[in-house]
Design a protein around this motif. Structure first.
Motif, PDB file in Angstrom:
ATOM      1  N   ASP A 179      16.093  40.391  53.675  1.00 24.62           N
ATOM      2  CA  ASP A 179      16.512  39.748  54.922  1.00 24.62           C
ATOM      3  C   ASP A 179      18.032  39.645  54.926  1.00 24.62           C
ATOM      4  O   ASP A 179      18.621  39.034  54.025  1.00 24.62           O
ATOM      5  CB  ASP A 179      15.884  38.357  55.007  1.00 24.62           C
ATOM      6  N   PRO A 180      18.710  40.233  55.925  1.00 26.51           N
ATOM      7  CA  PRO A 180      20.175  40.181  55.933  1.00 26.51           C
ATOM      8  C   PRO A 180      20.739  38.832  56.350  1.00 26.51           C
ATOM      9  O   PRO A 180      21.952  38.599  56.262  1.00 26.51           O
ATOM     10  CB  PRO A 180      20.552  41.262  56.959  1.00 26.51           C
ATOM     11  N   GLY A 181      19.871  37.909  56.793  1.00 27.12           N
ATOM     12  CA  GLY A 181      20.333  36.589  57.205  1.00 27.12           C
ATOM     13  C   GLY A 181      20.885  36.579  58.617  1.00 27.12           C
ATOM     14  O   GLY A 181      20.841  37.573  59.339  1.00 27.12           O
ATOM     15  N   GLY A 182      21.440  35.432  58.999  1.00 31.63           N
ATOM     16  CA  GLY A 182      21.996  35.292  60.341  1.00 31.63           C
ATOM     17  C   GLY A 182      20.953  34.815  61.335  1.00 31.63           C
ATOM     18  O   GLY A 182      19.753  34.983  61.128  1.00 31.63           O
ATOM     19  N   SER A 183      21.426  34.211  62.430  1.00 32.57           N
ATOM     20  CA  SER A 183      20.526  33.630  63.423  1.00 32.57           C
ATOM     21  C   SER A 183      20.300  34.517  64.638  1.00 32.57           C
ATOM     22  O   SER A 183      19.450  34.224  65.478  1.00 32.57           O
ATOM     23  CB  SER A 183      21.086  32.281  63.896  1.00 32.57           C
ATOM     24  N   GLU A 184      21.054  35.602  64.759  1.00 30.35           N
ATOM     25  CA  GLU A 184      20.924  36.466  65.930  1.00 30.35           C
ATOM     26  C   GLU A 184      19.637  37.283  65.874  1.00 30.35           C
ATOM     27  O   GLU A 184      19.139  37.632  64.795  1.00 30.35           O
ATOM     28  CB  GLU A 184      22.124  37.422  66.020  1.00 30.35           C
TER      29      GLU A 184
END
Length: 332
Positions: A248-253
């Protein structure tokens, strides 16, 4: 940039998506008479709209991504629109395109006069969700249309059926088969391609046991790298369901996590898949920071192509990914 990137347009090599939580077949598919070619035809699409015709549709125009699947099942389209011209779309490689009218070759470009002259029975396209929940927004145009007004005008020429690109590609493939059967594609036609598709899924599942980590990206000289999120891309999600290790690359977008070229080192993986509609793998390797990543050093950088949601195209892509994984090694 992100709103544009959250669509197949900048995947070029990716983005598939399966209709999750499908309704029962009796509520979603065509009538029994449709498959035999007799009597009236109806189909309830993934927006909830029901299209009813006096007879099974035979002249179909639509989005490249969608009509490619029908062609793989033996139904040639009469007209197309989409992100590129058909000659530049990998899903139409080897096809005789002389009898298909290209209504547009960039997103939102549709020659409505030509569409009217074709007099299609039906227009087939896709609907993309607006967030990770898979929600479709009726206030936004279906994919391929510039705006709701253009969509309305097209719908006055022929009814529009939209298949949702959400969930897992496995589900979208099934849903596309459901539509194909409703317009007359037989089980005999589907039998061989289905077996090839299942064999390709088994091959990828076996290749994924190596534990190699994979990341799919769309890279741009000035904007950096957009890392796709597997949970939001149907094809990538289907790969993870087969055991592929996709961090999972992360971030909320929704759909993408954008990182700078300098920060790509914070996302080390064994294999990188690059979008065919963005920088090539060769050009990415010219960027010093990317070249120093584990995948960059190992030159384990491969194309990420969008494949239509059908047995034939998906089998091709699954086999290619499995082949690339089989030829790669653990470097993280």
């Amino acid at each position: 940039m992100v709103s544009t990137l959250s669509r197949r347009s900048l995947l070029g090599g990716a983005a598939a998506v399966a209709a999750s939580g499908l309704l029962a077949a009796c509520g979603r598919g065509g009538s029994d008479n449709a498959a035999s070619g007799s009597g009236a035809w109806s189909f309830t699409d993934d927006t909830g709209a029901t299209v009813e015709l006096d007879a099974r549709p035979t002249k179909i125009a639509g989005l490249n991504d969608a009509i490619a699947s029908l062609w793989n099942y033996g139904i040639a389209p009469v007209g197309s629109f989409g992100q590129t011209g058909l000659a530049d779309d990998v899903n139409f490689k080897g096809r005789d395109l002389s009898k298909v009218t290209e209504l547009g070759t960039t997103h939102g470009e549709i020659n409505l006069e030509q569409l009217a002259n074709l007099a299609p029975d039906l227009i087939l396209t896709h609907a993309y969700p607006v967030d990770s929940s898979g929600k479709l927004d009726p206030s936004k145009p279906l994919f391929g249309f510039k705006d709701l007004q253009q969509q309305k005008l097209a719908g006055e020429i022929a009814p529009i059926v939209a298949l949702a690109m959400k969930g897992s590609a496995a589900g979208v493939v099934d849903r596309t088969v459901e539509f194909a059967k409703s317009i007359g594609v037989t089980g005999q036609t589907l039998e061989g391609p289905r077996k090839d598709y299942e064999a390709a899924r088994a091959r990828l599942e076996n290749a994924a046991k190596s534990g190699l980590s994979v990341m799919a990206v769309a890279a741009y000289q000035g904007d950096g790298i957009y890392i796709a999120k597997a949970k939001d891309d149907p094809a990538l999600r289907s790969y993870t369901e087969l055991g592929l290790n996709y961090p999972d690359p992360g971030g909320s977008e929704y759909f993408w996590q954008q990182v700078s070229w300098e920060n790509i080192v914070d996302h080390p993986v064994d294999v990188v898949l690059y979008s065919l509609r963005a920088m090539s793998g060769e050009d990415m390797l010219k960027q010093p920071t990317f070249a120093e990543t584990p995948a960059g050093k190992a030159r384990q950088v491969f194309p990420w192509e969008f494949s239509s949601m059908d047995y034939v195209a998906q089998a091709r892509t699954l086999n290619k990914l499995a082949e690339n994984l089989e030829g790669s090694r653990k470097v993280t």
